[in-house]
Design an enzyme around this catalytic site. Sequence first.
Site, short mmCIF file in Angstrom:
data_model
loop_
_atom_site.label_atom_id
_atom_site.label_comp_id
_atom_site.label_asym_id
_atom_site.label_seq_id
_atom_site.Cartn_x
_atom_site.Cartn_y
_atom_site.Cartn_z
N TYR A 98 -9.87 -11.36 11.05
CA TYR A 98 -9.52 -10.44 12.13
C TYR A 98 -8.30 -9.57 11.82
CZ TYR A 98 -12.96 -12.12 15.50
OH TYR A 98 -14.13 -12.38 16.16
N GLU A 157 -1.31 -14.86 -0.11
CA GLU A 157 -2.50 -14.86 -0.95
C GLU A 157 -2.16 -15.12 -2.41
OE1 GLU A 157 -5.38 -14.91 0.29
OE2 GLU A 157 -5.08 -14.17 2.33
N LEU A 178 -2.26 -14.74 12.36
CA LEU A 178 -2.11 -15.83 11.37
C LEU A 178 -3.05 -16.97 11.70
CD1 LEU A 178 1.65 -16.56 10.61
CD2 LEU A 178 0.05 -15.14 9.36
N TYR A 181 -9.35 -17.84 20.76
CA TYR A 181 -10.75 -18.11 21.04
C TYR A 181 -10.81 -19.05 22.23
CZ TYR A 181 -15.53 -19.77 20.52
OH TYR A 181 -16.84 -20.09 20.76
N TYR A 203 -12.41 -27.31 20.53
CA TYR A 203 -11.56 -26.12 20.45
C TYR A 203 -10.75 -25.91 21.74
CZ TYR A 203 -9.80 -21.84 18.45
OH TYR A 203 -8.96 -20.89 17.91
N LYS A 245 -3.27 -22.59 21.47
CA LYS A 245 -3.62 -21.25 21.96
C LYS A 245 -3.09 -21.04 23.39
CE LYS A 245 -5.78 -19.71 18.31
NZ LYS A 245 -5.18 -18.61 17.53
N LEU A 275 -16.81 -16.25 14.91
CA LEU A 275 -17.58 -15.78 13.76
C LEU A 275 -17.07 -16.47 12.51
CD1 LEU A 275 -15.27 -13.75 12.87
CD2 LEU A 275 -16.54 -12.03 14.06
N VAL A 276 -17.71 -16.19 11.38
CA VAL A 276 -17.36 -16.91 10.16
C VAL A 276 -16.15 -16.26 9.50
CG1 VAL A 276 -18.23 -17.83 7.98
CG2 VAL A 276 -19.83 -17.31 9.82
P1 NAD Z 1 -8.34 -15.95 8.38
O1 NAD Z 1 -8.23 -17.27 7.72
O2 NAD Z 1 -9.42 -15.03 7.95
O3 NAD Z 1 -6.94 -15.12 8.22
C1 NAD Z 1 -5.70 -15.73 8.23
C2 NAD Z 1 -4.63 -14.75 7.76
O4 NAD Z 1 -3.35 -15.42 7.86
C3 NAD Z 1 -4.77 -14.32 6.29
O5 NAD Z 1 -4.38 -12.97 6.17
C4 NAD Z 1 -3.75 -15.20 5.56
O6 NAD Z 1 -3.23 -14.66 4.35
C5 NAD Z 1 -2.66 -15.26 6.63
N1 NAD Z 1 -1.75 -16.39 6.48
C6 NAD Z 1 -2.01 -17.71 6.61
N2 NAD Z 1 -0.88 -18.42 6.46
C7 NAD Z 1 0.11 -17.53 6.25
C8 NAD Z 1 1.51 -17.64 6.04
N3 NAD Z 1 2.14 -18.80 6.05
N4 NAD Z 1 2.21 -16.50 5.82
C9 NAD Z 1 1.60 -15.29 5.80
N5 NAD Z 1 0.30 -15.12 6.03
C10 NAD Z 1 -0.44 -16.24 6.24
O7 NAD Z 1 -8.40 -16.26 9.93
P2 NAD Z 1 -9.05 -15.53 11.20
O8 NAD Z 1 -10.24 -16.31 11.60
O9 NAD Z 1 -9.14 -14.06 11.02
O10 NAD Z 1 -7.94 -15.87 12.29
C11 NAD Z 1 -6.95 -14.95 12.72
C12 NAD Z 1 -6.64 -15.26 14.17
O11 NAD Z 1 -7.82 -15.01 14.96
C13 NAD Z 1 -6.25 -16.73 14.42
O12 NAD Z 1 -5.25 -16.78 15.39
C14 NAD Z 1 -7.54 -17.32 14.96
O13 NAD Z 1 -7.32 -18.46 15.76
C15 NAD Z 1 -8.06 -16.15 15.77
N6 NAD Z 1 -9.50 -16.20 16.12
C16 NAD Z 1 -10.44 -16.51 15.18
C17 NAD Z 1 -11.78 -16.60 15.56
C18 NAD Z 1 -12.85 -16.94 14.54
O14 NAD Z 1 -13.98 -17.26 14.95
N7 NAD Z 1 -12.58 -16.85 13.27
C19 NAD Z 1 -12.17 -16.34 16.88
C20 NAD Z 1 -11.20 -15.97 17.81
C21 NAD Z 1 -9.85 -15.92 17.42
#
Ligand code: NAD
Length: 396
Positions: A56, A78, A141, A227, A237, A246, A275-276
């Site tokens: 996201y 990364e 994050l 979420y 969750y 959350k 989503l994935v």
């Molecule tokens: P993701 O794993 O794709 O992305 C995580 C990001 O955080 C990456 O850019 C990573 O480099 C960064 N990161 C992690 N640890 C870090 C650190 N210590 N310092 C700097 N950067 C760091 O995850 P995502 O699924 O896109 O999740 C992002 C947000 O969206 C989260 O809060 C998640 O709970 C929320 N969310 C996800 C979903 C889902 O289904 N995937 C649904 C709703 C909400």
Amino acid sequence: MIIKPKVRGFICTNAHPQGCKANVAEQIAYVKAHVNAEANQAGPKNVLVIGCSTGYGLASRITAAFGSGAKTLGVCYEQAPSEKTGSAGYYNTSAFHDAAAAAGLYAYTINGDAFSTAIKDQAIAKIKADLGKIDLVVYSLASPRRTDPVTGQVYSSVLKPIGSAHTSKNLNTDKLTINELTLAPATEEEIANTVKVMGGEDWELWIEALQAADLLAEGAKTVAYTYLGDKLTWPIYGQATIGKAKEDLDRASKALNEKLKVVNGSANVAVLKALVTQASSAIPLMPLYLSILFKIMKAEGTDEHCIEQIERLFSECLYTDTPRIDAANRYRVDEKELEPHVQSQVEAIWEAVTEENIAELADYKAYSSDFLKLFGFGIEGIDYDADINPSDVTLF
Ligand code: NAD
């Protein structure tokens, strides 16, 4: 090096640079095709994305840059390529930089621990030097652990139910078997630690640091992602350890709204669909839930990926006079997933699904291809037999 996926459980330990580049290009093309001149005008111009490299956060950075011409400063954690491939987030960010440069858009990325004071200081120095005031801060994050910047103590998050154990069907994505999984309830300490990692404290620290440095523009917005889900996912969750964390985002958003009054700014939690992503594939039950959800939403034509969700978050919530907002002041773009008829179908299939009928009742293929795609695999037009240099990318 010939790069083929190395999958271990819910993790793929390598990534394909050209596949990641294609993913980024696809998202940029989506935004360019969907954002009109009016939205471009209304959208953000100076954006900080914390967690900018995958999922996201990457979609948010792409939407801001290619939807409204924003300058973007990203923060991520990364792995650069070495004798091994870089991480997908590294290649995504490299590809984003190339595309931004080609479009004449400012982009700078800080690769380091966003929870630390040093990285916050580095971001602030860069914003002062290059950007002036920030008008949108996206907090995206997802991390399994956090080092407290003051005490140095390391906290780990857990994905566990609260109160009592939860037993449920679970899909083993390696063997494609469905078994029963029982998750023991979290201890009070595990709940508190998960809130420490994934709750709102670090979001508040970022905004406070930006505000103390006078780097928030008049009307600045900040958004953090959550979420909520429904009955099937609540035990693991919404009403579990991660759900507690959350909930803490809601507390933080209220506190931040008070602080942001001086710049007429606003803080909101945004509720996004399941989503994935690398983060969600680690959550027990999610692979099966998502495989079933995809089957239903694809049949209805309502399924969305990160970029569709975030483009709607910007156009239907953040940058409109009539945002879709709930009673708890949260932006909502999860409404299609939570439609009662969608959830009731997911529940019925959840009851009926077995190893024998999974191919018919759920869409595991879509789950699996979305998972591999996160790492740049399974993308049409990429020659996966080609010998490539994994370090032959723009380094940042
Ligand atoms: P993701 O794993 O794709 O992305 C995580 C990001 O955080 C990456 O850019 C990573 O480099 C960064 N990161 C992690 N640890 C870090 C650190 N210590 N310092 C700097 N950067 C760091 O995850 P995502 O699924 O896109 O999740 C992002 C947000 O969206 C989260 O809060 C998640 O709970 C929320 N969310 C996800 C979903 C889902 O289904 N995937 C649904 C709703 C909400």
